[in-house]
Write a protein that holds these residues in place. Structure first.
Motif, mmCIF file in Angstrom:
data_model
loop_
_atom_site.group_PDB
_atom_site.id
_atom_site.type_symbol
_atom_site.label_atom_id
_atom_site.label_comp_id
_atom_site.label_asym_id
_atom_site.label_seq_id
_atom_site.Cartn_x
_atom_site.Cartn_y
_atom_site.Cartn_z
ATOM 1 N N ILE A 174 1.101 -0.948 0.004
ATOM 2 C CA ILE A 174 -0.155 0.064 -0.101
ATOM 3 C C ILE A 174 0.855 1.324 -0.059
ATOM 4 C CG2 ILE A 174 -1.946 -0.937 0.926
ATOM 5 C CD1 ILE A 174 -1.198 -0.214 3.822
ATOM 6 N N SER A 175 0.759 2.341 -0.828
ATOM 7 C CA SER A 175 1.145 3.440 -0.991
ATOM 8 C C SER A 175 1.159 4.346 0.247
ATOM 9 C CB SER A 175 1.320 4.200 -2.394
ATOM 10 O OG SER A 175 0.086 4.840 -2.023
ATOM 11 N N TRP A 176 2.099 4.977 0.513
ATOM 12 C CA TRP A 176 1.814 5.993 1.727
ATOM 13 C C TRP A 176 0.978 7.068 1.327
ATOM 14 C CZ3 TRP A 176 3.812 10.967 0.785
ATOM 15 C CH2 TRP A 176 4.957 10.822 0.021
ATOM 16 N N HIS A 177 1.007 7.576 -0.076
ATOM 17 C CA HIS A 177 0.315 8.855 -0.348
ATOM 18 C C HIS A 177 -1.022 9.112 0.042
ATOM 19 C CE1 HIS A 177 3.587 7.648 -3.362
ATOM 20 N NE2 HIS A 177 3.900 8.933 -3.132
ATOM 21 N N ILE A 178 -1.899 8.050 -0.254
ATOM 22 C CA ILE A 178 -3.324 8.224 0.099
ATOM 23 C C ILE A 178 -3.474 8.239 1.872
ATOM 24 C CG2 ILE A 178 -5.350 7.157 0.284
ATOM 25 C CD1 ILE A 178 -5.032 6.048 -2.579
ATOM 26 N N PRO A 179 -2.953 7.349 2.516
ATOM 27 C CA PRO A 179 -3.042 7.630 3.943
ATOM 28 C C PRO A 179 -2.556 8.763 4.669
ATOM 29 C CG PRO A 179 -1.977 5.414 3.413
ATOM 30 C CD PRO A 179 -2.242 6.293 2.478
ATOM 31 N N ALA A 226 -9.257 3.461 1.908
ATOM 32 C CA ALA A 226 -8.898 4.306 0.844
ATOM 33 C C ALA A 226 -7.855 3.805 -0.083
ATOM 34 C CB ALA A 226 -8.691 5.586 1.461
ATOM 35 N N THR A 227 -7.049 2.754 0.345
ATOM 36 C CA THR A 227 -5.860 2.434 -0.577
ATOM 37 C C THR A 227 -6.160 1.130 -1.350
ATOM 38 O OG1 THR A 227 -5.422 1.194 1.311
ATOM 39 C CG2 THR A 227 -4.189 3.232 1.186
ATOM 40 N N ASP A 228 -7.372 0.635 -1.281
ATOM 41 C CA ASP A 228 -7.871 -0.278 -2.228
ATOM 42 C C ASP A 228 -7.334 -0.240 -3.544
ATOM 43 O OD1 ASP A 228 -8.968 -2.435 -3.412
ATOM 44 O OD2 ASP A 228 -11.138 -1.743 -3.169
ATOM 45 N N TYR A 229 -6.653 -1.058 -4.024
ATOM 46 C CA TYR A 229 -5.916 -0.896 -5.561
ATOM 47 C C TYR A 229 -7.114 -0.434 -6.480
ATOM 48 C CZ TYR A 229 -1.672 -3.016 -4.065
ATOM 49 O OH TYR A 229 -0.505 -3.220 -3.470
ATOM 50 N N VAL A 230 -8.050 -1.278 -6.448
ATOM 51 C CA VAL A 230 -9.401 -1.373 -7.678
ATOM 52 C C VAL A 230 -9.880 0.092 -7.631
ATOM 53 C CG1 VAL A 230 -11.246 -2.564 -8.662
ATOM 54 C CG2 VAL A 230 -9.493 -3.679 -7.159
ATOM 55 N N THR A 231 -10.063 0.501 -6.367
ATOM 56 C CA THR A 231 -10.959 1.879 -6.219
ATOM 57 C C THR A 231 -10.326 3.137 -6.227
ATOM 58 O OG1 THR A 231 -11.564 1.211 -4.044
ATOM 59 C CG2 THR A 231 -12.999 0.460 -5.594
ATOM 60 N N SER A 232 -9.005 3.125 -5.959
ATOM 61 C CA SER A 232 -8.649 4.313 -6.012
ATOM 62 C C SER A 232 -7.534 4.660 -7.148
ATOM 63 C CB SER A 232 -7.561 4.314 -4.660
ATOM 64 O OG SER A 232 -6.750 3.251 -4.877
ATOM 65 N N PRO A 233 -7.210 5.857 -7.393
ATOM 66 C CA PRO A 233 -6.324 6.499 -8.555
ATOM 67 C C PRO A 233 -5.151 5.635 -8.853
ATOM 68 C CG PRO A 233 -7.199 8.327 -7.513
ATOM 69 C CD PRO A 233 -7.272 7.169 -6.579
ATOM 70 N N LEU A 234 -4.652 5.527 -9.959
ATOM 71 C CA LEU A 234 -3.422 4.674 -10.249
ATOM 72 C C LEU A 234 -2.211 5.617 -10.199
ATOM 73 C CD1 LEU A 234 -4.759 3.377 -13.810
ATOM 74 C CD2 LEU A 234 -4.328 2.009 -11.540
#
Lengths: 312, 196, 202
Positions: free
Chosen positions: A204-209, A250-258
């Motif tokens: 999970i990337s840190w950008h969203i959290p 919010a970090t779900d791959y499918v439903t958040s931006p690429l």
């Protein structure tokens, strides 16, 4: 044929990771928070969790069998949906309601779109807002921490909404999760502990959290009190479902931006919406609604933050 | 007689305005929270359909082609105004429940659609049965949706409680529930069509 | 006129009572034209323009013609005629002076006449901002502002939906749900999420 071609920006490297493996790692990362929830709210919480996972798997299998597709309940995605839904329910949630929410999450949140990887909204949150709108009575009855009997207590955010003051609860209690709330959202320590490994491995990337939590903090600091710049931002960061939502939903791959830029826009959007609902909305908590609204905006965000083709 | 019957039946099944043609969905979704409201809207729309179809087909040779749409709208709006005034006078409760969706029958695609697609080129009797069939088809669709929504969303039938202690799925009687029910019903009818 | 009233109108018209997702006005065009973003945006702009202008016109008609002469029962018929005439006029003017603009959104104009959102907002304004026989204070500004906000709400729903449906084009959606049924279900979930703004208060 068209749906077999995946178009994405280079570089096209394969990491040797499969979706299934990542799913189960995220699942494991969520376990500490659930264990903490069971310790804090009692064994009733464990039943809610198991029941929710069981029904999510059963719904997935039943729907896939009925539509004559491959049954893929071992890929971990349905299990995560069930787990996350349970984490967003109060420990005393009636089991029939848990089952209804689980089924709705899988059927309407996911299978209607064609299954894993195609859903627009986070399935667990779809289930949660469905329950919230249908049976608000059961969704807003929370039990008191560490009491293990039927004593109910309001969440700190609900107290804040009703009386304007959050009641006397210390940051420390909030940090350890000694407060009324949903099963998986209470214990911040356990959530952070769980999130550390997937963050470190970049699952999970840190950008969203980071942008999500920071935006909520800044916004509540500025507007959270009668005068500007006087809000109790620490309180807002530590309560509600913010940490759970920011790291795991919010970090779900499918439903958040690429793209990274898209993810930052996404996180800021979630943060503002959450803070606005908490401060001025009718509900005490806005995390699920904020994430769902930004899920709806994800395709548009992707469209406008697409990486430019080299040379254009 | 058989021909009239055919005109009447096609609106109910083969060309059902709601489920097959997907027309006039705004009122269908907005007022289908209870059977009473659904029936009220259905009857009101049927009356307007019937009246406008008959008048328009009767005047089809007088109305100039280029300004036919405004003419249709005047005819339709007249009937809608009649319905509005009758409803306000005799059933203020229903009028309040249906709210702005009564005047909005004017822009209901079913009514204008039948005028443009059928009444303007058919005889008065045929148009009468066409309007009646479409109206009844619309009403039945409304009753189906509002029945589903009232039973599951409020736990009642015609305002009476069915099972004691049943916690209704409240979301079904909210706007998002309306969208959900219509989406699932359309998918269900797709499924039946494909099975055939 | 108060600031709070304007804010309430904004939140209500854009989110809580969103024209499409909650009042179901303009649903046909929403489902039909939201398959791609560009046309969806053009349609939204056209709707926003027509709603605003027709709200202004119908307000004057209601205030200075229908009410003084006791003709309020002619509301429906006069509103729809005025809207139809206005849209026709705009279409003719645009076609004459700016062919590119006409190609961008003019083609949607005839559709808008029978878009329930336009008549709906006009009727709603006359319901909300008039008492039995007179305009409430600030009625004109409220009406105008509500019209713009409804347009914004329409655009928001349209933009989100078109983005989602563009993405779904690449997906393997179950056949029975393709297009309409799925569009309704997505709208339903969007409506559920906008529910978060319920009870909004400053």
């Amino acid at each position: 044929m068209k749906d077999r071609l995946i178009v994405s920006a280079s570089p096209h490297l394969h990491k040797g990771e499969s979706t299934t493996r990542i799913m189960w790692i995220v699942f494991l990362a969520l376990v500490p928070a659930g264990a903490a929830g069971v310790v804090i709210f009692g064994v009733r919480a464990l039943w809610v969790i198991l029941w929710s996972i069981f029904f999510a798997l059963a719904s997935e299998a039943a729907i896939q069998a009925a539509t004559k597709r491959k049954v893929t309940i071992l890929d971990g995605s349905a299990a995560i949906t069930g787990l996350l839904l349970a984490y967003n329910l109060p420990p005393g949630a009636p089991l029939w309601m848990v089952a209804a929410g689980s089924f709705f999450s899988i059927a309407i949140g996911k299978q209607v779109f064609g299954g894993l990887g195609q859903n627009i909204f986070n399935p667990a949150l779809v289930g949660r807002v469905f329950l919230m709108a249908s049976w608000p009575k059961y969704m807003t009855t929370f039990s008191k921490p560490l009491s293990y009997d039927a004593v109910t207590s309001a969440t700190p955010l609900a107290l804040l909404k009703e009386s304007g003051v959050p009641g006397n609860i210390s940051y420390q209690d909030l940090f350890w999760g000694l407060r009324g709330g949903c099963i998986g959202e209470a214990c911040i320590v356990a959530l952070l502990l769980g999130a550390a490994f997937p963050l470190f491995k970049k699952y999970i990337s840190w950008h969203i959290p980071f942008t999500y939590i920071a935006t909520t903090g800044v916004f509540t600091y500025i507007f959270g009190a009668k005068t500007f710049f006087g809000g109790d931002w620490m309180f807002h960061v530590l309560t509600g479902g913010l940490v759970l939502g920011a790291f795991f939903m919010a970090t779900d791959y499918v439903t958040s931006p690429l793209t990274r830029r898209g993810q930052i826009v996404f996180g800021i959007g979630c943060g503002i919406l959450t803070a606005v609902i908490r401060l001025w909305g009718g509900y005490p908590e806005g995390v699920s609604y904020a994430i769902l609204m930004m899920n709806a905006a994800t395709p548009i965000i992707d469209r406008f933050t697409r990486n430019r083709v080299y040379g254009s | 007689m058989k021909k009239f019957f055919h005109e009447f039946l096609k609106g109910i099944f083969r060309e059902n305005p709601t489920f097959v043609l997907a027309l006039g969905l705004c009122p269908t979704l907005a007022v289908s929270t209870s059977l009473t409201n659904g029936l009220g809207m259905g009857v009101a729309a049927t009356f307007v359909l019937l009246g406008s179809n008959v008048i328009i087909s009767g005047m089809r040779n007088i109305i100039p082609g280029r300004i036919r749409i405004p003419c249709y709208i005047v005819v339709i709006a007249t009937f809608v105004t009649l319905v509005e005034m009758t409803m306000k006078a005799y059933s203020p409760a229903l009028d309040r429940a249906l709210g702005i969706y009564v005047p909005l029958i004017v822009v209901n695609c079913i009514v204008l659609g039948r005028a443009e697609a059928y009444a303007c080129k058919s005889s008065v009797t045929n148009s009468f049965f066409d309007g009646l069939g479409m109206g009844v088809g619309f009403t039945l669709a409304l009753l189906l949706i509002s029945g589903i929504r009232e039973v599951s969303g409020a736990g009642t039938i015609l305002g009476r409680e069915i099972i004691k202690g049943f916690d209704p799925v409240r979301v079904i009687s909210m706007p998002s529930g309306a969208l959900l029910v219509i989406g699932l019903l359309l998918a269900f009818f797709n499924l039946i069509k494909r099975k055939k | 006129m108060e600031m709070g009233q304007f804010l309430a109108i904004f939140i209500s018209a854009v989110f809580i009572n969103n024209v499409i997702l909650s009042r179901f006005l303009g649903l046909c065009s929403f489902i039909a034209i939201s398959k791609e973003t560009k046309p969806a945006l053009a349609m939204s702009l056209a709707v926003m323009f027509v709603i605003t202008m027709s709200s202004i016109i119908t307000w004057f008609i209601y205030r200075f013609l229908l009410i003084p002469f006791g003709l309020a029962y002619l509301r429906t018929i006069s509103f729809i005629l005025v809207i139809a005439a206005f849209v026709q006029l705009v279409e003719m003017v645009i076609r004459k002076i700016s062919p590119p603009l006409y190609r961008f959104f003019g083609i949607y104009l005839p559709l808008i006449t029978v878009n329930c959102a336009v008549l709906g907002v006009a009727v709603l304004n006359s319901d909300m901002f008039f008492t039995k026989s007179s305009a409430v204070a600030g009625s004109f500004y409220y009406s105008l502002f509500q019209a713009v906000c409804v347009g914004v709400g329409y655009t928001l729903a349209m933009l989100l939906m078109s983005g989602i449906r563009e993405r779904l084009e690449l997906c393997n959606v179950p056949r029975v749900f393709k297009d309409f049924p799925l569009a309704f279900i997505i709208a339903s979930i969007m409506s559920l999420s906008f529910f978060g703004f319920n009870g909004f208060k400053f």
